[in-house]
Structures are given as C-alpha cells and as structure tokens.
Scaffold this active site. Structure first.
Site, PDB file in Angstrom:
ATOM      1  CG  HIS A 133      -1.952  -1.011   0.876  1.00 51.55           C
ATOM      2  ND1 HIS A 133      -3.316  -0.776   0.111  1.00 51.55           N
ATOM      3  CD2 HIS A 133      -2.201  -2.426   1.516  1.00 51.55           C
ATOM      4  CE1 HIS A 133      -3.968  -1.714   0.116  1.00 51.55           C
ATOM      5  NE2 HIS A 133      -3.338  -2.850   0.964  1.00 51.55           N
ATOM      6  N   GLY A 138      -7.933 -14.031  -7.015  1.00 54.24           N
ATOM      7  CA  GLY A 138      -8.265 -13.553  -5.577  1.00 54.24           C
ATOM      8  C   GLY A 138      -7.413 -13.816  -4.332  1.00 54.24           C
ATOM      9  CB  ALA A 139      -4.419 -16.006  -4.175  1.00 53.13           C
ATOM     10  CG  LEU A 159      -0.619 -14.998  -4.853  1.00 53.36           C
ATOM     11  CD1 LEU A 159      -0.639 -16.681  -4.978  1.00 53.36           C
ATOM     12  CD2 LEU A 159       0.516 -14.548  -4.110  1.00 53.36           C
ATOM     13  CB  SER A 179      -4.452 -13.679 -10.682  1.00 50.66           C
ATOM     14  OG  SER A 179      -5.729 -13.222 -10.221  1.00 50.66           O
ATOM     15  CD  GLU A 202      -6.476  -4.274 -12.265  1.00 50.99           C
ATOM     16  OE1 GLU A 202      -6.154  -5.243 -13.063  1.00 50.99           O
ATOM     17  OE2 GLU A 202      -7.459  -4.639 -11.292  1.00 50.99           O
ATOM     18  CG  ASP A 241       0.254  -5.759  -8.379  1.00 49.29           C
ATOM     19  OD1 ASP A 241       0.731  -5.628  -7.621  1.00 49.29           O
ATOM     20  OD2 ASP A 241      -1.223  -5.512  -8.239  1.00 49.29           O
TER      21      ASP A 241
HETATM   22  C1  GLA Z   1      -2.774  -4.314  -5.217  1.00 48.23           C
HETATM   23  C2  GLA Z   1      -2.639  -3.129  -6.245  1.00 48.23           C
HETATM   24  C3  GLA Z   1      -1.251  -2.713  -6.243  1.00 48.23           C
HETATM   25  C4  GLA Z   1      -0.730  -2.407  -4.703  1.00 48.23           C
HETATM   26  C5  GLA Z   1      -1.141  -3.555  -3.758  1.00 48.23           C
HETATM   27  C6  GLA Z   1      -1.032  -3.143  -2.296  1.00 48.23           C
HETATM   28  O1  GLA Z   1      -2.043  -5.619  -5.402  1.00 48.23           O
HETATM   29  O2  GLA Z   1      -2.940  -3.766  -7.516  1.00 48.23           O
HETATM   30  O3  GLA Z   1      -1.181  -1.575  -6.826  1.00 48.23           O
HETATM   31  O4  GLA Z   1      -1.352  -1.400  -4.254  1.00 48.23           O
HETATM   32  O5  GLA Z   1      -2.621  -4.110  -3.835  1.00 48.23           O
HETATM   33  O6  GLA Z   1       0.386  -3.064  -1.979  1.00 48.23           O
END
Ligand code: GLA
Length: 360
Positions: A16, A102-103, A105, A107, A140, A152
């Site tokens: 975050h 939804g894990a 990771l 996806s 996204e 991500d």
């Molecule tokens: C999700 C979001 C990322 C990041 C994380 C938390 O994975 O896609 O951009 O904010 O939460 O670190």
C-alpha cells in the site's frame, strides 16, 4: 499464433505504498498465466479460459461494459487499441493459468500483461516492456476500475530471476536487487489462505482516499515526502494510523533493500514481520487467517512473515531457514485446522522471470 506467459508476484515488502509515490519491492513467482492468441477470419473476439469457461468480448470495447472474468482480457484489448492505436478484431484467445485468482498474487496483472504481450507480438507493434506495463495499468484502472498503483504490472513485466524489483512508484525508476535465498539457506513460503479478496469492493479505494486526505492535510503531494513526526501530529486518528503505516513501510523498504544489496537476506525477517503488524494494526487490511499464518509461522521459528498483496484475505509470505521450512509449514497447517479455517495452499517460491514468449 503466439503464446506468452506472465507470472504472479509477491510483495517482499512495500505494501500500500505504490499509490503514495514510495518505493516497493515485489518479485515474480513461478506460477504463471499463459495466453495464446490466433487470428480469426471474422471480427469476433472469443476468449476461452481453461477450467473457467468461454466468453465473447463485447464490441465496441467500452470501459465498464464487461463484468465477468473476461473483463481483464477486454481491458487489455481496450488499452492496446487506445495505446497502440490498432484494431483488435477477429481473435481467439486461450488462457491457461496456474495462478489462483483472488489470492493477492496479482493474477489480474498477469492476465492483462500476457494478453498485451501476445497482441504486441502478433501485431508487430514493438511496444517496450515498460510501455506494456503502462497499458496494463490503464486496463486495470480505467477499464476494470481498480484505482491501483503501478507495482503489480511493473513487477510482472520487469522482474528477473534471482532478483526483487525495487520500483520507485513516483519516478518509476527501477533497480534489480539480488535476492539469493537458496544460497543463504533460506526458503520463502507462500501461504494462500484461500480467503478470496476483491479489490473492486471499495475497501482498497477507501485506503487510497485516506492516504490522499492525510497527505493533503499535511500540505504534501504524497505521503512519500512526509516524516513520521508530522504524521503523528495528524488530528484524525484513522488518517494518522493509515499514514503511519505508509511512512514506516517506506522506511522498511529502504532498510530491506540495503540489507539485500549487501547480501544479508537472512536479516530482513524482523522487518517483514513489522510490516505485517503495521498492515494489521495501522492500515487494517489483514484478517484472522493472515494473522494466524504470521503468528503460527513465527511460533515455529520462522525469521519473519507478513501478508502480501492488498490484503482483506489472499496470501502471506513466510521467510524461514530451509532446514526448518517443513516444521514451519506443518505448524501453519495444524493451526489452521485447529482454528477451523480452510486448509491453506503452501509452496516455496523464489524470484522468477517476468513476462516472456513461450516457444512452441
Ligand atoms: C494491489 C494493487 C497494487 C498495490 C497492492 C498493495 O495488488 O494492485 O497496486 O497497491 O495491492 O500494495
């Protein structure tokens, strides 16, 4: 026909932080999503996801118009058509994924990036990995509607084997930071609690808004440039806790990067655990299952543990000495059973490669 695959990621530390302009430290894992794209003679776009189903992408592509699992594919097609100014009509898209959804990771970034890489290849457009990460981010944010940061998509595109990716989410500068776990006698376990998280349900956006409000109250563009002392002066206790997580997490990322650069991965454990406590207490994005992984693993001798990803369910990571990894994993399984939780999925993960073309 072209086939590309893209990995999931875990965040080693820096959660975050990416929508607050600070540094983050994810790495790619060796569970991947594979996408094959072929041209069709007609103008339809048909997506088949193994074990999930088949869907036709609506035309014209329009943000917000798809609501099922296929919206990530539609978002990537839309971002490609907007960003590369190419039509994307007439495609068969096959998806096979070893990455649980939804894990926590990533996806969704994996599927968006794999589709974009395959489209880029098929169309001969020659977008760079960074350009693809930026388009996946648009998919996204603008198409799927999650107000996420860049972590991500950049991790999925730029990750390298044996390294964590330090991404400055303000400047988007990157550094490959060596992460040689095996050589140090270390194992990093991923524990998927199987508590599904959904980022579209508002809690993620609420956290982001709170951070922006805290920064605005402190007269700063982002929390990146704010000191802990100033945060502690915030009058609102909730904003104070949220901002406290972010500024202390940024400091933890910097410390972990310094330790890894000097080849001391065995010393990062306490910082990972401190990150978890901050996410649980200050940012309030953990849950009983994630806290249980962390406490059970530490009680069994793990060096450090934390939730990874956005939270509200999903996965945790556990750093332990390799010789103790079976004992630590067993303790997590036992504690889940006695707590009445679903059996978690646990596996060792090391830093893997980013998106790549698959040979036929
Ligand atoms: C999700 C979001 C990322 C990041 C994380 C938390 O994975 O896609 O951009 O904010 O939460 O670190």
């Amino acid at each position: 026909m072209v086939t590309w695959s893209a990995p999931g990621r875990v965040t080693l530390v820096g959660e975050h932080v990416d929508y607050n302009g600070g540094p983050v430290l994810p790495f790619a894992i060796d569970r991947r999503t594979q996408v094959t794209i072929r041209r069709r003679a007609d103008l339809r776009v048909i997506v088949t996801s193994q074990g999930v189903g088949t869907a036709e992408i609506s035309s014209p592509l329009c943000p917000g118009s798809d609501s099922g699992w296929e919206r990530y594919v539609a978002g990537a097609l839309w971002a490609f058509s907007v960003g590369a100014r190419r039509d994307v009509d007439g495609l068969d898209i096959d998806i096979a994924s070893a990455l649980p959804t939804g894990a926590g990771l990533s996806s969704s970034a994996a599927i968006e990036c794999a589709v974009l890489c395959a489209l880029n290849d098929l169309s001969g457009v020659d977008l760079t990995p960074r350009q693809i990460a930026d388009l996946a981010l648009r998919a996204e944010r603008e198409y799927v509607g999650v107000p996420c940061g860049p972590m991500d998509q950049y991790a999925v595109m730029l990750a390298e084997v044996g390294h964590a990716l330090c991404l400055d989410s303000g400047s988007l500068d990157t550094e490959q930071v060596p992460l040689h776990l095996d050589a140090a006698g270390l194992t990093l376990l991923v524990v998927n609690t199987r508590v599904r998280h959904a980022l579209g349900d508002g809690a993620y956006g609420d956290r982001r808004t709170a951070c922006e409000q805290a920064a605005a109250m402190l007269g700063a563009d982002s929390l990146r440039d704010v000191t802990v002392d100033r945060v502690l002066g915030l009058p609102d206790p909730v904003l104070r806790r949220r901002a406290h997580h972010v500024v202390t997490e940024i400091a933890r990322v910097r410390k972990v990067v310094r330790l890894l650069r000097s080849g001391r991965p065995g010393e990062i454990g306490a910082l990972l655990t401190a990150s978890h406590r901050s996410l649980s207490d200050d940012f309030e994005v953990s849950c009983a299952e994630l806290d249980t992984v962390v406490e059970a693993a530490l009680a069994a001798g793990a060096l450090g543990a934390r939730m990874t990803g956005a939270g509200f369910g999903g996965s945790a990571i556990v750093l332990c000495r390799s010789a103790e990894s079976a004992v630590v994993a067993d303790r997590v399984f036992e504690t889940f059973e006695t707590s009445g939780f679903r059996e978690p999925d646990v596996w060792p993960a090391g830093p893997a490669a980013g998106a790549r073309r698959q040979t036929r």
